[in-house]
Design a protein around this motif. Sequence first.
Motif, PDB file in Angstrom:
ATOM      1  N   PHE A   1       0.731  -1.135  -0.055  1.00  0.00           N
ATOM      2  CA  PHE A   1       0.240   0.101   0.039  1.00  0.00           C
ATOM      3  C   PHE A   1       0.440   1.650   0.264  1.00  0.00           C
ATOM      4  CE2 PHE A   1       0.416  -1.403   4.845  1.00  0.00           C
ATOM      5  CZ  PHE A   1       0.422   0.015   4.878  1.00  0.00           C
ATOM      6  N   LEU A   2       0.147   2.397  -0.725  1.00  0.00           N
ATOM      7  CA  LEU A   2       0.792   3.569  -0.773  1.00  0.00           C
ATOM      8  C   LEU A   2      -0.362   4.739   0.284  1.00  0.00           C
ATOM      9  CD1 LEU A   2       2.134   4.240  -4.736  1.00  0.00           C
ATOM     10  CD2 LEU A   2       3.237   3.783  -2.706  1.00  0.00           C
ATOM     11  N   HIS A   3       0.331   5.401   0.927  1.00  0.00           N
ATOM     12  CA  HIS A   3      -0.842   6.384   1.144  1.00  0.00           C
ATOM     13  C   HIS A   3       0.425   7.509   1.646  1.00  0.00           C
ATOM     14  CE1 HIS A   3       1.666   6.187   5.480  1.00  0.00           C
ATOM     15  NE2 HIS A   3       2.297   5.431   4.813  1.00  0.00           N
ATOM     16  N   ASN A   4      -0.784   8.656   2.231  1.00  0.00           N
ATOM     17  CA  ASN A   4      -0.322   9.851   2.581  1.00  0.00           C
ATOM     18  C   ASN A   4      -0.710  10.718   3.725  1.00  0.00           C
ATOM     19  OD1 ASN A   4      -3.167  10.321   2.277  1.00  0.00           O
ATOM     20  ND2 ASN A   4      -2.815  11.663  -0.235  1.00  0.00           N
ATOM     21  N   CYS A   5      -0.693   9.628   4.986  1.00  0.00           N
ATOM     22  CA  CYS A   5      -0.871   9.937   5.855  1.00  0.00           C
ATOM     23  C   CYS A   5       0.243   9.494   6.911  1.00  0.00           C
ATOM     24  CB  CYS A   5      -2.041   9.619   6.655  1.00  0.00           C
ATOM     25  SG  CYS A   5      -2.877   7.699   5.773  1.00  0.00           S
ATOM     26  N   PHE A   6       1.084  10.209   6.663  1.00  0.00           N
ATOM     27  CA  PHE A   6       2.213   9.468   7.607  1.00  0.00           C
ATOM     28  C   PHE A   6       2.174   9.926   9.153  1.00  0.00           C
ATOM     29  CE2 PHE A   6       6.657   9.987  10.311  1.00  0.00           C
ATOM     30  CZ  PHE A   6       7.407   8.891   9.582  1.00  0.00           C
TER      31      PHE A   6
ATOM     32  N   GLY B   1       4.299   1.516   2.911  1.00  0.00           N
ATOM     33  CA  GLY B   1       4.101   0.528   3.971  1.00  0.00           C
ATOM     34  C   GLY B   1       3.682   1.528   4.635  1.00  0.00           C
ATOM     35  N   GLY B   2       3.918   0.927   5.951  1.00  0.00           N
ATOM     36  CA  GLY B   2       3.639   1.532   7.492  1.00  0.00           C
ATOM     37  C   GLY B   2       3.241   0.209   8.435  1.00  0.00           C
ATOM     38  N   ASP B   3       2.606   0.742   9.089  1.00  0.00           N
ATOM     39  CA  ASP B   3       1.771   0.188  10.152  1.00  0.00           C
ATOM     40  C   ASP B   3       0.462  -0.623   9.520  1.00  0.00           C
ATOM     41  OD1 ASP B   3       0.315  -1.113  12.446  1.00  0.00           O
ATOM     42  OD2 ASP B   3       1.682   0.210  13.983  1.00  0.00           O
ATOM     43  N   PHE B   4       0.640  -1.712   9.667  1.00  0.00           N
ATOM     44  CA  PHE B   4      -0.312  -2.489   8.678  1.00  0.00           C
ATOM     45  C   PHE B   4      -1.989  -2.784  10.186  1.00  0.00           C
ATOM     46  CE2 PHE B   4      -3.320  -5.676   6.710  1.00  0.00           C
ATOM     47  CZ  PHE B   4      -3.215  -5.206   5.739  1.00  0.00           C
ATOM     48  N   GLU B   5      -1.274  -3.076  11.241  1.00  0.00           N
ATOM     49  CA  GLU B   5      -1.775  -3.465  12.278  1.00  0.00           C
ATOM     50  C   GLU B   5      -3.404  -2.079  12.169  1.00  0.00           C
ATOM     51  OE1 GLU B   5      -3.370  -6.391  13.229  1.00  0.00           O
ATOM     52  OE2 GLU B   5      -2.208  -6.452  11.650  1.00  0.00           O
TER      53      GLU B   5
ATOM     54  N   VAL C   1      -5.659   6.247   0.509  1.00  0.00           N
ATOM     55  CA  VAL C   1      -4.480   4.730   1.291  1.00  0.00           C
ATOM     56  C   VAL C   1      -4.904   4.224  -0.461  1.00  0.00           C
ATOM     57  CG1 VAL C   1      -6.206   3.775   1.887  1.00  0.00           C
ATOM     58  CG2 VAL C   1      -3.914   3.148   2.079  1.00  0.00           C
ATOM     59  N   LYS C   2      -3.814   3.602  -1.306  1.00  0.00           N
ATOM     60  CA  LYS C   2      -3.885   2.955  -2.105  1.00  0.00           C
ATOM     61  C   LYS C   2      -3.771   1.231  -1.900  1.00  0.00           C
ATOM     62  CE  LYS C   2      -4.601   4.104  -7.245  1.00  0.00           C
ATOM     63  NZ  LYS C   2      -4.626   5.378  -7.696  1.00  0.00           N
ATOM     64  N   PHE C   3      -3.903   0.584  -2.505  1.00  0.00           N
ATOM     65  CA  PHE C   3      -3.824  -0.832  -2.451  1.00  0.00           C
ATOM     66  C   PHE C   3      -3.403  -1.449  -3.158  1.00  0.00           C
ATOM     67  CE2 PHE C   3      -6.452   0.027   0.898  1.00  0.00           C
ATOM     68  CZ  PHE C   3      -5.286  -0.163   2.594  1.00  0.00           C
ATOM     69  N   PHE C   4      -2.605  -2.555  -3.430  1.00  0.00           N
ATOM     70  CA  PHE C   4      -1.305  -3.499  -4.829  1.00  0.00           C
ATOM     71  C   PHE C   4      -1.624  -4.871  -4.759  1.00  0.00           C
ATOM     72  CE2 PHE C   4      -0.659   1.232  -4.820  1.00  0.00           C
ATOM     73  CZ  PHE C   4      -0.788   1.529  -5.948  1.00  0.00           C
ATOM     74  N   LEU C   5      -1.401  -5.684  -6.115  1.00  0.00           N
ATOM     75  CA  LEU C   5      -1.885  -6.659  -5.447  1.00  0.00           C
ATOM     76  C   LEU C   5      -0.300  -6.755  -6.663  1.00  0.00           C
ATOM     77  CD1 LEU C   5      -4.143  -9.495  -6.195  1.00  0.00           C
ATOM     78  CD2 LEU C   5      -3.412  -9.204  -3.983  1.00  0.00           C
ATOM     79  N   GLY C   6       0.939  -7.480  -5.827  1.00  0.00           N
ATOM     80  CA  GLY C   6       1.849  -7.344  -6.529  1.00  0.00           C
ATOM     81  C   GLY C   6       2.712  -5.823  -7.132  1.00  0.00           C
ATOM     82  N   TYR C   7       3.498  -6.505  -8.002  1.00  0.00           N
ATOM     83  CA  TYR C   7       4.170  -5.220  -7.622  1.00  0.00           C
ATOM     84  C   TYR C   7       5.271  -5.657  -9.461  1.00  0.00           C
ATOM     85  CZ  TYR C   7       8.706  -7.823  -6.583  1.00  0.00           C
ATOM     86  OH  TYR C   7       9.029  -9.138  -6.153  1.00  0.00           O
ATOM     87  N   SER C   8       5.508  -3.987 -10.567  1.00  0.00           N
ATOM     88  CA  SER C   8       6.154  -4.080 -11.132  1.00  0.00           C
ATOM     89  C   SER C   8       7.892  -4.119 -10.395  1.00  0.00           C
ATOM     90  CB  SER C   8       6.344  -2.410 -11.711  1.00  0.00           C
ATOM     91  OG  SER C   8       4.805  -2.788 -11.845  1.00  0.00           O
ATOM     92  N   GLY C   9       8.330  -4.864 -11.271  1.00  0.00           N
ATOM     93  CA  GLY C   9      10.231  -5.390 -11.227  1.00  0.00           C
ATOM     94  C   GLY C   9      11.255  -5.351 -12.154  1.00  0.00           C
ATOM     95  N   TRP C  10      12.196  -4.118 -12.195  1.00  0.00           N
ATOM     96  CA  TRP C  10      13.229  -4.311 -13.376  1.00  0.00           C
ATOM     97  C   TRP C  10      14.736  -5.216 -12.849  1.00  0.00           C
ATOM     98  CZ3 TRP C  10       9.250  -1.207 -12.814  1.00  0.00           C
ATOM     99  CH2 TRP C  10       8.469  -0.837 -13.885  1.00  0.00           C
ATOM    100  N   GLU C  11      14.787  -5.992 -13.625  1.00  0.00           N
ATOM    101  CA  GLU C  11      16.881  -6.033 -13.323  1.00  0.00           C
ATOM    102  C   GLU C  11      17.837  -5.754 -13.658  1.00  0.00           C
ATOM    103  OE1 GLU C  11      16.930  -9.821 -14.685  1.00  0.00           O
ATOM    104  OE2 GLU C  11      15.483 -10.881 -13.636  1.00  0.00           O
TER     105      GLU C  11
ATOM    106  N   ILE D   1      -2.210  12.613  -8.176  1.00  0.00           N
ATOM    107  CA  ILE D   1      -2.435  11.493  -9.373  1.00  0.00           C
ATOM    108  C   ILE D   1      -2.432  10.537  -8.906  1.00  0.00           C
ATOM    109  CG2 ILE D   1      -0.170  11.271 -11.012  1.00  0.00           C
ATOM    110  CD1 ILE D   1      -1.777  12.520 -11.479  1.00  0.00           C
ATOM    111  N   VAL D   2      -1.783   9.885  -7.841  1.00  0.00           N
ATOM    112  CA  VAL D   2      -0.980   8.850  -6.869  1.00  0.00           C
ATOM    113  C   VAL D   2      -2.236   7.745  -6.694  1.00  0.00           C
ATOM    114  CG1 VAL D   2       0.234   7.570  -5.009  1.00  0.00           C
ATOM    115  CG2 VAL D   2       1.461  10.041  -5.879  1.00  0.00           C
ATOM    116  N   PHE D   3      -2.889   8.885  -5.901  1.00  0.00           N
ATOM    117  CA  PHE D   3      -4.791   8.507  -5.102  1.00  0.00           C
ATOM    118  C   PHE D   3      -5.515   8.779  -6.106  1.00  0.00           C
ATOM    119  CE2 PHE D   3      -1.085   9.343  -1.836  1.00  0.00           C
ATOM    120  CZ  PHE D   3      -0.938   7.976  -1.450  1.00  0.00           C
TER     121      PHE D   3
END
Length: 186
Positions: A79-84, A99-103, A119-129, A152-154
């Motif tokens: 997850f990404l969020h804007n509430c540190f 990320g952050g405190d999921f509980e 907050v925005k939730f994601f299954l999986g991620y994009s990755g590059w070697e 834009i992010v949210f």
Amino acid sequence: MLSPLKPSIGKLLISEPFLNDPNFRRSVVLLTECSEFGAMGFVLNQPSSLLLKDLIADLGETDFKIFIGGPVEIDTIHFLHNCFDKLGGEQIAENVYWGGDFESLKLLINNNSIQADEVKFFLGYSGWEAEQLKDEIEINTWIVSDQFGKEIVFSNNEEELWREVIINLGPKYAHISNFPRDPSLN
């Protein structure tokens, strides 16, 4: 049309208009890691048909959308969020944290103390070697951008997000936003 910016944490990757890879067609990716060892990020504009409550039973009747972050480890939730102040996490861009405190997040969701635009939730991620992303940028698969804010992010307008970030790049790129999804239909 080489991208003038180098990829780094907190930058967007914007796919070229005719990219045929179904995982990244007209996608906007926020980079959360980027080093000589590789890169990682999340596709911001690929919603799934799932809601958070479909994946985590103890969240009651929440209606947070789940996005497909990318084709890597699609059995993980991020997850990404804007509430540190509420969750902590690693700063990725101005007012964007990973990320952050999921509980604590689960408590906030169950108490209706956090909204979908926070907050925005994601299954999986994009990755590059290592070197893979650099190579893809050199062949114009991606445009790198730092022209965005947390809205834009949210964003909840996934359909128009790719077009919006292209237009934000300015007149040099704006004409790309009008390219058809399928050039054979032009």
